[in-house]
Enzyme design. Sequence first.
Site, PDB file in Angstrom:
ATOM      1  N   SER A   1       0.803  -1.221   0.000  1.00 41.01           N
ATOM      2  CA  SER A   1       0.000   0.000   0.000  1.00 41.01           C
ATOM      3  C   SER A   1       0.833   1.266   0.000  1.00 41.01           C
ATOM      4  O   SER A   1       0.476   2.249  -0.648  1.00 41.01           O
ATOM      5  CB  SER A   1      -0.918   0.012   1.225  1.00 41.01           C
ATOM      6  OG  SER A   1      -1.751  -1.115   1.250  1.00 41.01           O
ATOM      7  N   CYS A   2       1.915   1.278   0.759  1.00 34.18           N
ATOM      8  CA  CYS A   2       2.605   2.529   1.055  1.00 34.18           C
ATOM      9  C   CYS A   2       4.113   2.427   0.849  1.00 34.18           C
ATOM     10  O   CYS A   2       4.719   1.396   1.167  1.00 34.18           O
ATOM     11  CB  CYS A   2       2.364   2.935   2.511  1.00 34.18           C
ATOM     12  SG  CYS A   2       0.632   2.990   2.973  1.00 34.18           S
TER      13      CYS A   2
ATOM     14  N   ASN B   1       3.665   8.375   5.821  1.00 33.97           N
ATOM     15  CA  ASN B   1       3.302   8.044   4.439  1.00 33.97           C
ATOM     16  C   ASN B   1       2.202   8.968   3.936  1.00 33.97           C
ATOM     17  O   ASN B   1       1.938  10.012   4.528  1.00 33.97           O
ATOM     18  CB  ASN B   1       2.845   6.588   4.362  1.00 33.97           C
ATOM     19  CG  ASN B   1       1.548   6.365   5.119  1.00 33.97           C
ATOM     20  OD1 ASN B   1       1.375   6.880   6.224  1.00 33.97           O
ATOM     21  ND2 ASN B   1       0.630   5.619   4.541  1.00 33.97           N
ATOM     22  N   LEU B   2       1.544   8.566   2.898  1.00 35.98           N
ATOM     23  CA  LEU B   2       0.485   9.375   2.299  1.00 35.98           C
ATOM     24  C   LEU B   2      -0.663   9.629   3.266  1.00 35.98           C
ATOM     25  O   LEU B   2      -1.305  10.671   3.214  1.00 35.98           O
ATOM     26  CB  LEU B   2      -0.039   8.664   1.044  1.00 35.98           C
ATOM     27  CG  LEU B   2      -1.195   9.340   0.312  1.00 35.98           C
ATOM     28  CD1 LEU B   2      -0.755  10.672  -0.245  1.00 35.98           C
ATOM     29  CD2 LEU B   2      -1.721   8.451  -0.788  1.00 35.98           C
ATOM     30  N   CYS B   3      -0.926   8.672   4.161  1.00 35.97           N
ATOM     31  CA  CYS B   3      -2.109   8.774   5.027  1.00 35.97           C
ATOM     32  C   CYS B   3      -1.751   8.917   6.491  1.00 35.97           C
ATOM     33  O   CYS B   3      -2.618   8.781   7.348  1.00 35.97           O
ATOM     34  CB  CYS B   3      -3.017   7.567   4.827  1.00 35.97           C
ATOM     35  SG  CYS B   3      -3.249   7.116   3.111  1.00 35.97           S
ATOM     36  N   THR B   4      -0.493   9.134   6.790  1.00 32.52           N
ATOM     37  CA  THR B   4       0.043   9.444   8.129  1.00 32.52           C
ATOM     38  C   THR B   4      -0.075   8.313   9.138  1.00 32.52           C
ATOM     39  O   THR B   4       0.011   8.560  10.337  1.00 32.52           O
ATOM     40  CB  THR B   4      -0.581  10.734   8.728  1.00 32.52           C
ATOM     41  OG1 THR B   4      -1.893  10.479   9.204  1.00 32.52           O
ATOM     42  CG2 THR B   4      -0.571  11.877   7.722  1.00 32.52           C
ATOM     43  N   GLU B   5      -0.238   7.057   8.687  1.00 31.14           N
ATOM     44  CA  GLU B   5      -0.289   5.969   9.662  1.00 31.14           C
ATOM     45  C   GLU B   5       0.974   5.120   9.691  1.00 31.14           C
ATOM     46  O   GLU B   5       1.157   4.307  10.602  1.00 31.14           O
ATOM     47  CB  GLU B   5      -1.516   5.069   9.413  1.00 31.14           C
ATOM     48  CG  GLU B   5      -1.361   4.030   8.324  1.00 31.14           C
ATOM     49  CD  GLU B   5      -1.660   4.560   6.933  1.00 31.14           C
ATOM     50  OE1 GLU B   5      -1.943   3.756   6.032  1.00 31.14           O
ATOM     51  OE2 GLU B   5      -1.617   5.790   6.759  1.00 31.14           O
TER      52      GLU B   5
ATOM     53  N   PRO C   1      -6.952   4.616   6.561  1.00 34.88           N
ATOM     54  CA  PRO C   1      -8.295   5.191   6.388  1.00 34.88           C
ATOM     55  C   PRO C   1      -9.387   4.175   6.063  1.00 34.88           C
ATOM     56  O   PRO C   1     -10.505   4.323   6.500  1.00 34.88           O
ATOM     57  CB  PRO C   1      -8.106   6.171   5.225  1.00 34.88           C
ATOM     58  CG  PRO C   1      -6.666   6.486   5.222  1.00 34.88           C
ATOM     59  CD  PRO C   1      -5.971   5.249   5.673  1.00 34.88           C
TER      60      PRO C   1
ATOM     61  N   ALA D   1     -11.340   3.654   3.618  1.00 38.28           N
ATOM     62  CA  ALA D   1     -12.618   4.128   3.100  1.00 38.28           C
ATOM     63  C   ALA D   1     -13.245   3.157   2.112  1.00 38.28           C
ATOM     64  O   ALA D   1     -14.428   2.826   2.214  1.00 38.28           O
ATOM     65  CB  ALA D   1     -12.431   5.493   2.447  1.00 38.28           C
ATOM     66  N   THR D   2     -12.484   2.676   1.139  1.00 37.95           N
ATOM     67  CA  THR D   2     -13.076   1.848   0.101  1.00 37.95           C
ATOM     68  C   THR D   2     -13.336   0.432   0.582  1.00 37.95           C
ATOM     69  O   THR D   2     -14.381  -0.143   0.283  1.00 37.95           O
ATOM     70  CB  THR D   2     -12.169   1.832  -1.148  1.00 37.95           C
ATOM     71  OG1 THR D   2     -11.791   3.160  -1.460  1.00 37.95           O
ATOM     72  CG2 THR D   2     -12.906   1.242  -2.329  1.00 37.95           C
ATOM     73  N   ILE D   3     -12.417  -0.156   1.335  1.00 35.99           N
ATOM     74  CA  ILE D   3     -12.679  -1.515   1.809  1.00 35.99           C
ATOM     75  C   ILE D   3     -13.769  -1.513   2.875  1.00 35.99           C
ATOM     76  O   ILE D   3     -14.463  -2.521   3.056  1.00 35.99           O
ATOM     77  CB  ILE D   3     -11.403  -2.224   2.312  1.00 35.99           C
ATOM     78  CG1 ILE D   3     -10.752  -1.494   3.484  1.00 35.99           C
ATOM     79  CG2 ILE D   3     -10.417  -2.425   1.174  1.00 35.99           C
ATOM     80  CD1 ILE D   3      -9.598  -2.267   4.110  1.00 35.99           C
TER      81      ILE D   3
END
Length: 983
Positions: free
Chosen positions: A383-384, A596-600, A784, A786-788
């Site tokens: 993912s990241c 990363n892109l989503c800060t996790e 996040p 969101a989609t899953i």
Amino acid sequence: MHTETDSQNTTTGSQPHTEGSSQQRSASNLSATAPGQVRVIKRNGTVVPYDPSKIAVAMTKAFLAVEGGTAAASRRVRETVENLTGQITATFKRRMPSGGTIHIEEVQDQVELVLMRSGEHKIARDYVLYREEHARLRAEKQPAASADTQAEDPEYPTIEVTLDDGSKAPLDTQRLRTIVREACAGLTDVSEKAILDEAMRNLYNGVSLRDVNTSLVITARTLVEKEPNYTYATARLLLDKLRAEALSFLGVADFATQAEMETYYAQALPAYIQKGVELELLAPELLSFDLEKLGKAIIAERDLQFTYLGLQTLYDRYFIHSNDVRIELPQVFFMRVAMGLAVEEDNREERAIEFYKLLSSFDYMSSTPTLFNAGTLRPQLSSCYLTTVPDDLHGIYGAIQDNAMLSKFAGGLGNDWTPVRSLGAYIKGTNGRSQGVVPFLKVANDTAVAVNQGGKRKGAVCAYLETWHLDIEEFVELRKNTGDDRRRTHDMNTANWVPDLFMKRVFDDEEWTLFSPNDVPDLHDLYGKAFEERYNEYERMCETGEMRLYKKVRALDLWRKMLGMLFETGHPWITFKDACNLRSPQQHAGVVHSSNLCTEITLNTKANEEIAVCNLGSVNLAQHIVDGKLDHDKLAKTVKTAIRMLDNVIDINYYSVDSARNSNLRHRPIGLGLMGFQDALYRQRLAYGSDEAVQFADISMEAISYHAIKASCELAKERGRYATFEGSLWSQGIMPIDSIQKLAEERGEKYIEMDLSQTLDWDGLREEVKTNGMRNSNVMAIAPTATIANITGVSQSIEPTYQNLYVKSNLSGEFTVVNPYLVHDLKARGLWDNVMVNDLKYYEGTVQPIDRVPDDLKALYATAFEVEPKWIVDAASRRQKWIDQAQSLNLYIAGANGKKLDITYRMAWFRGLKTTYYLRALAASTTEKSTITTGTHNAVSSSGGNGVAAASASAASTAPSNGEAAPVPKACSLDDPNCEACQ
């Protein structure tokens, strides 16, 4: 009302002498913006082109019938009708950009809605009464059928349908009844007859067979706002289309009922794998599985648990296709992913079945890249990716090339730009001065737009910069709409990488010094007390004249500017360097330079050597609430299998960059997270804003952490430790909760407050880890989702409910989402009716202003902006103590102002959070009644706009710019498919 306002029928009666004809001319001008190829089904079954002028004429007559025809009134009517007609046309254009068919009732629904939302309540009231009266008169004219006939075997007109080969045949209404009966089976308050009657009314002679299914789906989905169970019925109706498409392509059957899939699934799997390999869509290794055994393991009834949004999302974005024909079915899809993750297991079939059962149960879901690519020829499952950009031209463009290659195969990117020297810094090689980091960020921004992940999602990247960098003041303005556009990055996320010393200076209202990194190269790799000592030394060098390029600012002024830009543009996000490093298990192996892109994700990177990689998946927490309590045994079983699946990703994954492969195989980090937190609270009758919810955040994350660490430890015993285990915090028996003490010591105990309570046997696990080791350097991160979360039909990640009734928009279209828990409770108290539905629409999904709703339900169903930020931060702090990485934490602030933002973000640091994500705020002046924008809330804006809608208060508190009157309020597009953040 004096006239039939069936706005697409031929207008009858006399037109107003001036106003009507003038309005007709005005509306005709709108025809250019009307949706292309849109048709309207009239009540007699005929189909006519969509014509906005007829809407305008009918609406004008309605106004004049109520208000009269004075000159002043006529002018107001003309202007109002032109505006409202434009809104209706814009609605259909947005819904059907490529054309489609709508029923006359939909047109009239839109007329009613725009009248209501524009404040024309008297006109709307008469309009509604008029529609009801004419519906009654039409019903009286229809031939009466007996109650028994209607209930058991309703008669419908004979309709000829057009088959795919162009031939005509009578519509098989018996099969239609079977499909609808299956769709409604086991669902309460769902009517087969309501779906059939309305769907048949929308059909006409010559309709295509495909449009018959569309009519059923559209009919059922329009009922979702009144009864949430219709979302399951709609999904099951959509399944009929999916079955026909895939089974016919695979040569298994032309179509099938759901009951027949008990047999057909076993046949479809081997046919699908064979065809997929032939078409070079699937890896040939999948043919070596025992496909007969796997086919028999498929559980067909699990098709029935999808919501419409979930299934449509899979169909549009995830199912493998050939020439735009989807060749996967839901359970085949899950089995393909499971096979792809089990391909290197010794007992592959058993593991594939184990993985399949976990995925198809919705107890756990892999991240989007894994779902996209598992079992394919190029399995990019991670993912990241996190990179550090070096301070030389060759290295900078090498990092940008790495971005392009990683983005090409669906990776989300986090770039550490801190090493790049600032504006005005000396360049020895050219005897010149640097233009700073910003021009290179512009190139990185444009690269993200250019490389669009195979057309599935736009490239998405987040740039990080430490707060002491001399370019920080310009960096925080990168997303502004004003200024030199060559020094703006409208499509890229940005984040501040904030050291603790800066926060202390903010708290103590002291000065802060900005440096160019080439003058202070070691600050980049220092944190905690070592950073403070070296930073103070550099400041002394400034005072003695040993350093010339620097700037002194008031720390509080810079902090306010950071928060101001966050409020205005949604960026840069606030993330905390020292908490990420001091609590990292891998301190001995390197430095965490960014998230990363989503800060996790918080993993070590090193320029030109290591690109950090993380592989994500999420436990569906709601599925583990049994009889109102967290089921620890079920959770332990889920987590154990999930950790194995994530660990497998590391070895199977396709790496487009060697430094990413080397790093991932060396450290083997994974990130197990969670979703459905809000659903889990509902199932326990806990309000998000409560001490009980904070306590549940604590105990649920403790359980996930405990079982995840234990599972990785057991894998280490089976497969071996990760290469850099020795020297890690794990090797010293230091668990995530133990690392809090180190953060407190380095930061100073007066600057941190975290709960340290625990309930499980951590002493035993510490000894186990020290003895057996760990398979993975990092094991947890909350993404996040969101989609899953859409796929599994639960609330995303750790988010509170956005609204109780809203429209969710993504690439799959628009979906009405209603809170089923709220509806269930209101029904139980006799409060769920059309008035309540309309009240929820009017008040944009909140129950607080609705007097009929009891106080206990108002507390339980408070929406995101009605939950005080302290509860969100406190719950996150309780989770953070158990997590070895971080969490994608959105902050919702109603009545936003500088003071609230200041308090909230100081509290986030003080409570020991490692990172924060989007700020979603409503300005103080608009919290009572506001309409969320319909703009994109994405990481990479499709319009190249300022991205304000992504998170800013100013955007979130304004009305839709197109003036459109939506049936129900729009949701923040947290799941914007253009954004890699949305797994």
